[in-house]
Write an enzyme that holds these catalytic residues in place. Structure first.
Site, short mmCIF file in Angstrom:
data_model
loop_
_atom_site.label_atom_id
_atom_site.label_comp_id
_atom_site.label_asym_id
_atom_site.label_seq_id
_atom_site.Cartn_x
_atom_site.Cartn_y
_atom_site.Cartn_z
N TRP A 359 0.83 -1.21 0.00
CA TRP A 359 0.00 0.00 0.00
C TRP A 359 0.87 1.26 0.00
O TRP A 359 0.39 2.35 -0.27
CB TRP A 359 -0.94 0.01 1.21
N ASP A 360 2.16 1.09 0.27
CA ASP A 360 3.10 2.21 0.26
C ASP A 360 2.99 3.02 -1.03
O ASP A 360 3.11 4.24 -1.02
CB ASP A 360 4.55 1.70 0.34
N GLU A 490 1.04 -1.82 12.98
CA GLU A 490 1.08 -3.30 13.03
C GLU A 490 1.47 -3.81 14.41
O GLU A 490 1.63 -5.02 14.59
CB GLU A 490 2.05 -3.81 11.96
N LYS A 601 3.54 1.64 16.23
CA LYS A 601 4.64 1.47 15.28
C LYS A 601 4.71 2.63 14.29
O LYS A 601 5.76 3.13 13.94
CB LYS A 601 4.43 0.15 14.53
N GLN A 602 3.56 3.01 13.80
CA GLN A 602 3.53 4.06 12.76
C GLN A 602 2.18 4.76 12.80
O GLN A 602 1.22 4.22 13.34
CB GLN A 602 3.76 3.44 11.40
C1 BGC Z 1 4.95 -1.27 7.55
C2 BGC Z 1 3.90 -1.35 6.46
C3 BGC Z 1 4.58 -1.24 5.12
C4 BGC Z 1 5.69 -2.27 4.97
C5 BGC Z 1 6.49 -2.09 3.69
C6 BGC Z 1 5.99 -2.35 7.31
O1 BGC Z 1 6.99 -2.26 8.28
O2 BGC Z 1 4.36 -1.46 8.81
O3 BGC Z 1 2.98 -0.29 6.61
O4 BGC Z 1 3.64 -1.42 4.11
O5 BGC Z 1 6.59 -2.15 6.04
O6 BGC Z 1 7.08 -0.83 3.65
#
Ligand code: BGC
Length: 769
Positions: A359-360, A490, A601-602
């Site tokens: 989804w990035d 996550e 985490k984000q």
């Molecule tokens: C992130 C995801 C991301 C993936 C690839 C993961 O660490 O939590 O949001 O899509 O990395 O960049």
């Protein structure tokens, strides 16, 4: 954090060899041109710490999924972008001793990635075990004017001896992925041949039961030798072994006389030509560049790229280097000419994440390419998903959804899911929303509404169908709820009612309803889409409207903040400062401890506030930022940029700057201790957003530019260019004011600090303050 990379505006410099960080430097100094790319490995042998990597866009291998506990619905394979033919290799042998920087004494060493000119340069002086000293200098690049070509210009000077040097430029298909199961090799040899100063090697990905497609790659090399600056007629001896071809020659060199090897390589894959034609195509490509000064063309082409894509920051060299580094790698990774390609989180710089699409792309990369490239580039990224729609529908079917509901994969190469952790594969469904959002983003920016008729509406309806089946009616709440999901954060799995997921689901339904009304203006298109999707407009839209009206959004009345998920307040609410010595928690804590903690985490709720900022007043944004920011550990590279953008908007300039440095120099300074695996390419687009949307305060609303800039106190000025529908604008922000140059013929109206301003074609506007 590491600080061995020198600060420089245009170059990434390692001065003196840092063998212990070699894999990090190899990542930083990666090269690419959209069609192929490689890590900054040495040309000669190296038995020290190294991750060898050469990659060809769109060439991958379906490696068998390995998990301990199989769950129904897991994909059978994991798509990996694979390490392909090593085309840079040059063996140097003197008196039976092979040059290997791990085995000789390094007297001087310097390497730089020249971002302005698009090449990697290395210089070193070494002493072999036999006492002989050599000076080596190499310049290498992946051509952006001829994207099937790479070039190595390699020079050796014997410093303290006259004598024979045996040199073997080669092509080698005996390469592996570090992350391959059971140490497997992924390539079979198809052919090799040599003729004079040229040699060719063709390999094919191995057969396995998941490999619907197999890929052929052919590399052809052309070698020229110069002695003391003069071209030599050399007779090469062809050295062959399995998946290897080399052109060996021996030269009598004099002390301080230069021996130069110019190795041009053409690479083609079966993505673009029938396998039987690949050798001929490589030969033709080598012929076509035989008389070209490729390095000059490379420099000129990069100059042109930088003209519109550069961001200039005055007064802060490390910030300047950071943004250019991010832009350089984004431009090297994806050029947007081929809708079959996408942007892997590591691009061409490493193996991690399999090199595939997340989804990035939609959430982070689209805004960069919209503004910094032709609109067709972002459009191709959208078309990539459109082309995968049928597979997304099958993916949803496999999980029990019906009637054309589409769930796009969490990770994919060709549209099929290849991620295999249940809490992400089945539950991190917010990705579907980002794909819908990107359609909105593109149309809002470009005004290209025809996209809805041609491709967009089909995707939106199919995603909306998914949401309408994924929610549950709760008799208890008398609301619709979304159970068992993982949000962008996550560090929480299997939660109920992740606010962000619920919000983007509802937003998608609303946007789809709007899009239907727009497309209806063209009856032919609308009827075609309805028929293709068996769309029962009345029933389906009525259900969507009901869901929009009755969705549950967790909220805390007392603090007046949205709750990341149901029950979030049951956690012990701590501040990241209280666990400073435990960070990064993903390396220090057990998974269950992470899940029970409040640490994020984000950006999650904040990701939603960033996407949908116009739906929320500034106080709401501030309260949520103040609540969530102190709990965020930013252990995903995608996180700090969102915080920069919000912090700028909320006038928290110090926080914004702290987050900017973290995203812009994430890899240069190895913040997360993982740059050796490859660079965080997709988050680099987030870095761009931090500057342009954050400090630049730039938004595009319905094709119109809005600017609300704010500068960090140590920046004297910031400037960048923005491509809009009919205009190219150059924005300059300094402590004195804002200058906007309209570089196009037509006038443009923009909003600056919420005031409308008309800027005539080819003119400049300055506003004090
Ligand atoms: C992130 C995801 C991301 C993936 C690839 C993961 O660490 O939590 O949001 O899509 O990395 O960049």
């Amino acid at each position: 954090m590491k600080s061995y990379i020198k600060h420089d505006e245009w170059r990434v410099v390692e001065s003196g060899f840092h063998a212990e960080f070699n894999e990090i430097t190899e990542s930083l100094m990666s090269l690419g041109n959209g069609k192929m790319g490689q890590r900054g490995n040495f040309e000669e042998r190296y038995s020290g710490k190294t991750l060898q990597g050469n990659y060809v866009a769109g060439v991958w291998f379906p490696d068998k999924t390995r998990v301990g506990w199989w769950k129904n619905g897991y994909p059978d394979y994991f798509a990996k972008v694979i390490n392909s033919i090593n085309w840079i290799g040059i063996d140097i042998e003197i008196d039976g001793e092979m040059v290997d920087l791990a085995k000789c004494e390094i007297l001087e060493f310097y390497r730089e990635l020249h971002m302005q000119h698009g090449h990697l340069m290395r210089f070193c002086k070494i002493r072999l075990q036999n006492g002989k000293e050599l000076h080596i200098e190499s310049v290498r690049f992946c051509s952006i004017t001829h994207d099937q070509i790479g070039q190595v210009d390699y020079e050796i000077i014997p410093v303290n001896f006259d004598g024979k040097i045996k040199i073997t430029p080669y092509l080698d298909g005996n390469v592996q992925n570090r992350d391959s199961n059971y140490n497997e090799y992924f390539w079979d040899e198809i052919s090799k041949s040599a003729n004079d100063n040229r040699a060719y090697l063709q390999v094919k990905t191995k057969e396995n039961k998941f490999a619907v497609e197999r890929f052929d790659i052919c590399a052809g090399m052309d070698v020229e030798i110069f002695l003391g600056g003069h071209k030599q007629a050399v007779s090469f001896k062809n050295i062959e072994s399995e998946k290897y071809t080399g052109l060996e020659f021996e030269i009598d060199a004099k002390k301080m006389q230069s021996v130069r090897i110019l190795k041009k390589v053409a690479i083609h894959s079966s993505n673009n030509f029938f396998p039987d034609y690949l050798v001929t195509e490589c030969e033709k490509s080598l012929d076509s560049v035989a008389n070209l000064k490729l390095q000059v063309l490379q420099r000129d082409a990069w100059k042109l790229k930088w003209e519109n894509c550069d961001i200039k920051i005055e007064g802060d060299e490390s910030a300047q280097q950071g943004i250019r580094f991010n832009i350089f790698h984004l431009l090297q990774t994806y050029t947007g000419q081929d809708a079959r390609l996408n942007i892997g989180p590591k691009g061409f710089t490493g193996e991690k994440y399999g090199g595939v699409t997340y989804w990035d792309t939609e959430a982070y990369c689209i805004p960069f390419y919209l503004s910094a490239a032709e609109h067709s580039v972002a459009r191709n990224l959208l078309v990539y998903r459109y082309n995968h729609l049928q597979k997304a529908i099958l993916n949803a079917q496999k999980l029990g959804f019906k009637k054309g509901a589409a769930l796009y994969p969490m990770v994919t190469m060709n549209g099929e899911e290849c991620h295999n952790e249940w809490e992400i594969t089945f539950e991190e469904i917010h990705r579907n929303g980002a794909i819908a959002y990107a359609i909105y983003d593109y149309i809002n920016y470009t005004g290209d509404e025809t996209y809805l008729n041609e491709f967009g509406l089909e995707v939106l309806i199919s995603i909306s169908r998914f949401w309408s089946q994924r929610i549950t009616w709760s008799e208890n709440l008398r609301k619709f709820v979304m159970l068992g999901v993982t949000g962008p954060n996550e560090y929480e799995n299997n939660v109920n009612n992740n606010w962000y997921t619920n919000y983007i689901a509802i937003w998608t339904l609303k946007y789809t309803l709007e899009a239907i009304n727009k497309v209806k203006n063209n009856a032919t298109d609308y009827l075609r889409i309805k028929a293709e999707l068996n769309f029962e407009e009345k029933e389906e839209t009525a259900r969507w409207t009901e869901i929009v009206d009755k969705m549950h959004f967790p909220y805390d009345e007392e603090r007046q903040v949205y709750l990341q998920q149901d029950g979030f307040l049951d956690k012990e609410l701590l501040n990241v400062e209280q666990i400073r010595q435990h960070r990064p928690i993903n390396q220090n804590w057990s998974w269950d401890r992470i899940l029970r903690s409040c640490f994020i985490k984000q950006a999650d709720v904040l990701q939603g506030l960033c996407f949908f900022e116009d739906d929320f007043d500034i106080d709401t944004q501030r309260r949520n930022f103040d609540f969530y920011e102190p709990m965020t550990v930013h252990e995903s590279s995608l996180s700090p940029c969102v915080h920069t953008i919000l912090a700028c908007k909320l006038d928290k300039i110090e926080k914004a700057y702290e987050m900017y440095v973290r995203t812009a120099r994430l890899d240069l300074d190895d913040y997360n201790n993982d740059t050796e695996d490859g660079l965080h390419i997709t988050s680099m687009a987030g870095t761009w957003m931090s500057v342009v949307k954050g400090f630049g305060g730039m938004r595009v609303k319905n094709t119109q530019l809005h600017l609300n800039p704010i500068l960090p106190s140590n920046w004297e000025s910031l400037s960048f260019r923005v491509g809009l529908k009919n205009n190219l604008l150059e924005i300059g922000i300094s402590k004195d004011g804002v200058t906007i140059k309209n570089l196009s013929e037509s006038d443009v109206e923009i909003s600056l600090f919420d005031n409308k301003v008309l800027i005539k074609g080819n003119s400049e506007y300055f506003s004090v303050g």
